[in-house]
Enzyme design. Structure first.
Site, PDB file in Angstrom:
ATOM      1  N   TRP A 355       0.814  -1.165   0.133  1.00 44.35           N
ATOM      2  CA  TRP A 355      -0.002   0.102   0.102  1.00 44.35           C
ATOM      3  C   TRP A 355       0.760   1.236   0.095  1.00 44.35           C
ATOM      4  CZ3 TRP A 355      -2.156   2.732   4.752  1.00 44.35           C
ATOM      5  CH2 TRP A 355      -1.118   2.466   5.870  1.00 44.35           C
ATOM      6  N   ASP A 356       2.347   0.743   0.299  1.00 45.14           N
ATOM      7  CA  ASP A 356       3.037   2.090   0.370  1.00 45.14           C
ATOM      8  C   ASP A 356       3.075   2.891  -1.088  1.00 45.14           C
ATOM      9  OD1 ASP A 356       3.743  -0.002   1.885  1.00 45.14           O
ATOM     10  OD2 ASP A 356       5.872   0.903   1.904  1.00 45.14           O
ATOM     11  N   GLU A 498       0.621  -2.600  12.495  1.00 45.25           N
ATOM     12  CA  GLU A 498       0.970  -4.113  12.407  1.00 45.25           C
ATOM     13  C   GLU A 498       1.347  -4.831  13.773  1.00 45.25           C
ATOM     14  OE1 GLU A 498       3.639  -4.672   9.226  1.00 45.25           O
ATOM     15  OE2 GLU A 498       2.157  -4.492   7.728  1.00 45.25           O
ATOM     16  N   LYS A 612       2.611   0.536  16.199  1.00 52.55           N
ATOM     17  CA  LYS A 612       3.803   0.443  15.194  1.00 52.55           C
ATOM     18  C   LYS A 612       3.791   1.672  14.416  1.00 52.55           C
ATOM     19  CE  LYS A 612       6.121  -2.364  11.620  1.00 52.55           C
ATOM     20  NZ  LYS A 612       5.917  -3.306  10.554  1.00 52.55           N
ATOM     21  N   GLN A 613       2.639   2.112  13.998  1.00 53.50           N
ATOM     22  CA  GLN A 613       2.670   3.216  12.946  1.00 53.50           C
ATOM     23  C   GLN A 613       1.040   4.044  12.928  1.00 53.50           C
ATOM     24  OE1 GLN A 613       2.699  -0.368  10.482  1.00 53.50           O
ATOM     25  NE2 GLN A 613       2.432   1.065   8.738  1.00 53.50           N
TER      26      GLN A 613
HETATM   27  C1  BGC Z   1       4.832  -1.415   7.446  1.00 53.61           C
HETATM   28  C2  BGC Z   1       3.778  -1.467   6.399  1.00 53.61           C
HETATM   29  C3  BGC Z   1       4.728  -1.169   4.951  1.00 53.61           C
HETATM   30  C4  BGC Z   1       5.616  -2.192   4.989  1.00 53.61           C
HETATM   31  C5  BGC Z   1       6.469  -2.202   3.533  1.00 53.61           C
HETATM   32  C6  BGC Z   1       5.985  -2.459   7.118  1.00 53.61           C
HETATM   33  O1  BGC Z   1       6.955  -2.236   8.050  1.00 53.61           O
HETATM   34  O2  BGC Z   1       4.166  -1.800   8.765  1.00 53.61           O
HETATM   35  O3  BGC Z   1       2.811  -0.521   6.540  1.00 53.61           O
HETATM   36  O4  BGC Z   1       3.495  -1.361   4.119  1.00 53.61           O
HETATM   37  O5  BGC Z   1       6.506  -2.310   6.146  1.00 53.61           O
HETATM   38  O6  BGC Z   1       7.083  -0.758   3.533  1.00 53.61           O
END
Ligand code: BGC
Length: 778
Positions: A355-356, A498, A612-613
């Site tokens: 999704w990046d 995550e 995490k984010q």
């Molecule tokens: C993140 C995801 C991201 C992926 C690739 C993961 O560490 O939690 O949101 O899509 O890295 O960058």
């Protein structure tokens, strides 16, 4: 050691430099100074070898699956940059002898890597070396290198071994069967190889030109071949004060190229590659470099023309660094290919798209280069095949996009096993490929944004509506009826955060799924009313009428978590707010991301209010009108202290929101942190490759955050608020296919259009319609 103000005069804020070499921190320059052109990525390992180096050459879209226990990945094709140098029999290496006047820099403007140094060999011979290289932006198949050698105190015997080495692996996984190799005319080296499972043919050609004292010399060379390696040996006497120049030009072609023979005929690819090499070597490094520079100037810097006056000059460098990497990571040439999470600067995330792309990188392209945005959406359109496969495998309907995507028809390619679990000592299971499902709605969101910003109706008719209907069809089948609550739930998912696995009703996922279905319903009415033929086609393809009945029935019954009455906090999922709260300061102040996992495993982290984010914050950014400012503030204050920003995707979203919410200093501070993820002083943060989403996020903080550009309910809105340290920012965007040149300073916003078409927009809630020029006091 990195230096950010190395460039002067016209190269001021264009050079990312390293002024001291350390063989203990090779990954930093290898990844951040990576070269590329979207067709390929060449990690910037030094010409000479060091233990721990990662010498990657990755070609977009050439995925191969090493064996059944692994997932498909971009194979490390070859090492063509190694120069094995001996001076009077002594190995050239910065680990021996004395290194003087060392600098290595990436010139972002010219997309060239340069390394200059004086090396005093253990025997005391001092030599000036200058290494240069670039990956051509004018001819995507070309890598060019140039080495200059000047003995400073005594004459030397210079020995070089250089050729093509395909003894390469991705951390041990060897992806190729070796093919033919040959040296033509004692000069042109050709090495062929084929990926083991996907059967993609690679043809690599290389040749050298040697000049001594400015004259090309026909050097007597020795030809060598060994298993998976072919090379030439040069021995040249160079006098003190003389200048030896060696150019090496390499071409890469594969049977996946969309500019190669339609039938992928190997003999034709070989012949084309060799002919291409011969004409490139005739042009030479300088000539090829002039074309390459012109291509960067015209297609990138003139097109994006961003300028920034900041008291902190690093900010402009960071912005240029972002534009540079956004360019080299994007396979603009081929709509069957997507952007990898590490670009092509390393093996991390295996070249897969997440999704990046849609949420972090795509906005840059919609506003700055809509043709590329369309190509990226086409990649997802071709990916419908894989998305159908995934939905069917999971018992759903419609298009369920893979969390990680490689070749469009592959379907899900997320690896199943990851890092060590500190409690069990086993590998941690990666659940994202099974249950991180918001990506499907994120892609629909990207289609919608593209359409609103560009007005590209043809794309919608041919592809966009179908993608939105197909993804909404998936969500409709994914919803679970909860008889007790009399509503639809989405259970057992991972949201954007995550660190919370197997949760029910992740707010981000539920809202985005709702958005996807609601959008499909709106477009259903439009297509039905205005495009009967298209409607009939899509109905026969997707059983649209029947699917629509399901949407109608479900849309108002999808559970959308609401702010709690007492404190306006929206539960991130059904259980987050009931989990224990611990002191996270140790992890908030960490030097290295993910340090929590030295103390807890993922299962334990699941039981703590730790993120995490950005998760709910992401929702506020994407669906900004759905939430009141007070709700946003309450949730920011609740969740941010619990967010470790362990994903590089997190800071940019927080910065934009902080700006939206009026915390301007904080927004700038977060921008500075985001801009240092790859570029900053941490010498290991980019070892696996740069962080593509974070780099897209840097552009977004500047344009969507500080400049306040948003597409709001289909309309353009500008709400600028430059950081204290910035006095002027200007850049171009495309809106409805017309270019708007925007300049913002502390007093005013100025927009100049490239054509006479009228533009309507709002600036801080005030609507304006204008042609040619608008100046608004701010
Ligand atoms: C993140 C995801 C991201 C992926 C690739 C993961 O560490 O939690 O949101 O899509 O890295 O960058």
């Amino acid at each position: 050691m990195m230096k950010y103000n190395y460039g002067t005069n016209e190269l001021n804020n264009w050079l990312v430099a390293e002024t001291q070499f350390s063989s203990k921190a090779l990954g930093k320059a290898e990844a951040t100074m990576c070269l590329g052109n979207g067709y390929m990525g060449l990690r910037s390992a030094t010409e000479e070898h060091y233990p721990g180096e990662v010498r990657d050459l990755l070609v977009a879209g050439t995925f191969n699956k090493f064996d059944d226990n692994e997932v498909t990945e971009l194979p490390n094709a070859a090492d063509v940059t190694n120069f094995d140098i001996k001076i009077d029999g002594e190995q050239f290496s910065l680990d021996f002898g004395v290194v003087k006047e060392y600098v290595r820099y990436l010139n972002l403007k010219h997309a060239e890597l340069v390394r200059e140094l004086n090396w005093v060999s253990p025997q005391g011979k001092e030599i000036r070396f200058r290494f240069r290289r670039f990956v051509s932006f004018a001819d995507k198949h070309i890598i060019a290198m140039k080495l200059t050698v000047e003995p400073q105190n005594e004459s030397v015997c210079f020995a070089l071994e250089s050729g093509i080495n395909i003894r390469m692996t991705n951390s041990g996984a060897q992806h190729f069967s070796e093919g033919d190799r040959r040296i033509f005319d004692k000069r042109y080296i050709q090495q062929c190889q084929t990926t083991t499972q996907s059967k993609i043919d690679f043809v690599i050609n290389t040749a050298h030109t040697v000049r001594l004292g400015g004259e090309q010399i026909q050097q007597d060379v020795t030809m060598e071949m060994a298993r998976r390696k072919v090379w030439l040996c040069f021995n040249i006497d160079v006098e003190r004060g003389q200048c030896l120049e060696i150019e090496k030009i390499t071409t890469i072609h594969t049977s996946r190229d969309n500019d190669g023979p339609a039938d992928g005929d190997f003999a034709t690819i070989r012949a084309t590659g060799l002919a291409g090499l011969k004409s490139a070597i005739a042009v030479g490094y300088d000539g090829l470099f002039a074309r390459h520079r012109a291509a960067w100037d015209e297609q990138i810097w003139a097109k994006y023309h961003m300028t920034l006056d900041s008291d902190n000059e690093y900010d402009l460098l960071a912005l240029r660094f972002a534009l540079y990497h956004l360019t080299i990571m994007t396979p603009m040439h081929d709509e069957r290919m997507g952007i990898a999470a590490k670009g092509m600067s390393g093996e991390g995330y295996k070249g897969h798209s997440f999704w990046d792309t849609e949420i972090f990188i795509f906005p840059f392209y919609i506003y700055s280069n809509p043709a590329v945005a369309k190509s990226l959406l086409m990649y997802r359109y071709h990916g419908l095949a894989g998305a159908h496969k995934k939905a069917a495998e999971n018992g759903y309907q419609g298009a369920m996009y893979p969390w990680e995507m490689a070749w469009p028809t592959d379907g899900e390619v997320t690896p199943v096993w990851g890092a060590v679990d500190i409690v069990t000592g086993l590998q941690t299971k990666i659940w994202s490929g099974f249950i991180e499902q918001h990506i499907t709605a994120d892609i629909a969101y990207a289609v919608w944004s593209y359409y609103c910003v560009t007005g590209d109706q043809a794309f919608m008719d041919e592809h966009g509506y179908e993608m939105i209907f197909d993804t909404a069809k998936f969500w409709s089948s994914r919803l679970e009826w909860n008889a007790d609550k009399q509503r639809y739930h989405i259970n057992d998912v991972i949201g954007a955060d995550e660190y919370k696995e197997h949760v029910d009703n992740n707010a981000f996922t539920n809202y985005m799924a709702h958005f996807n279905i609601e959008l499909a319903m709106r477009y259903y009415e439009t297509v039905k009313a205005e495009k009967s033929e298209l409607f009939a086609q899509l109905d026969s393809k997707l059983a649209l009428v029947e699917t629509h009945a399901g949407w109608l029935d479900r849309i108002d019954k999808i559970y959308l978590p609401q702010p709690r009455p007492n404190d306006a906090v929206i539960p991130q999922d059904d259980t987050y707010l009931s989990k224990k709260i611990i002191d996270l300061s140790k992890y908030k102040n960490q030097q290295k991301v993910g340090s929590m996992f030295y103390d807890y495993n993922l299962e334990q982290a699941n039981e703590i209010q730790v993120s995490k984010q950005a998760d709910i914050m992401m929702l506020f950014y994407l669906l900004e009108n759905k939430f009141a400012p007070a709700t946003k503030i309450a949730n920011y204050n609740y969740y941010e202290p619990k967010t470790l920003h362990d994903s590089s995707l997190s800071l940019s979203t927080h910065s934009i929101l902080a700006n939206d919410l009026g915390h301007y200093d904080l927004a700038y501070e977060l921008f500075e942190r985001a801009a240092r993820i790859d570029l900053g002083e941490n010498m290991h943060s980019s070892d696996e490759g740069i962080h593509a989403a974070s780099i897209g996020g840097i552009w977004q903080i500047v344009v969507m955050g500080f400049a306040g550009i948003r597409m709001n309910a289909g309309k353009l809105r500008i709400c600028p608020k430059l950081p204290e340290k910035w006095s002027k920012l200007s850049f171009g965007i495309y809106w409805q296919q017309q270019q708007l040149n925007i300049s913002i300073d502390k007093q005013s916003l100025m927009i100049i259009t490239a054509t006479d078409q009228p533009v309507t927009l709002t600036v801080r809630d005030q609507e304006y319609s204008f042609t040619n020029e608008l100046i608004v006091a701010i």
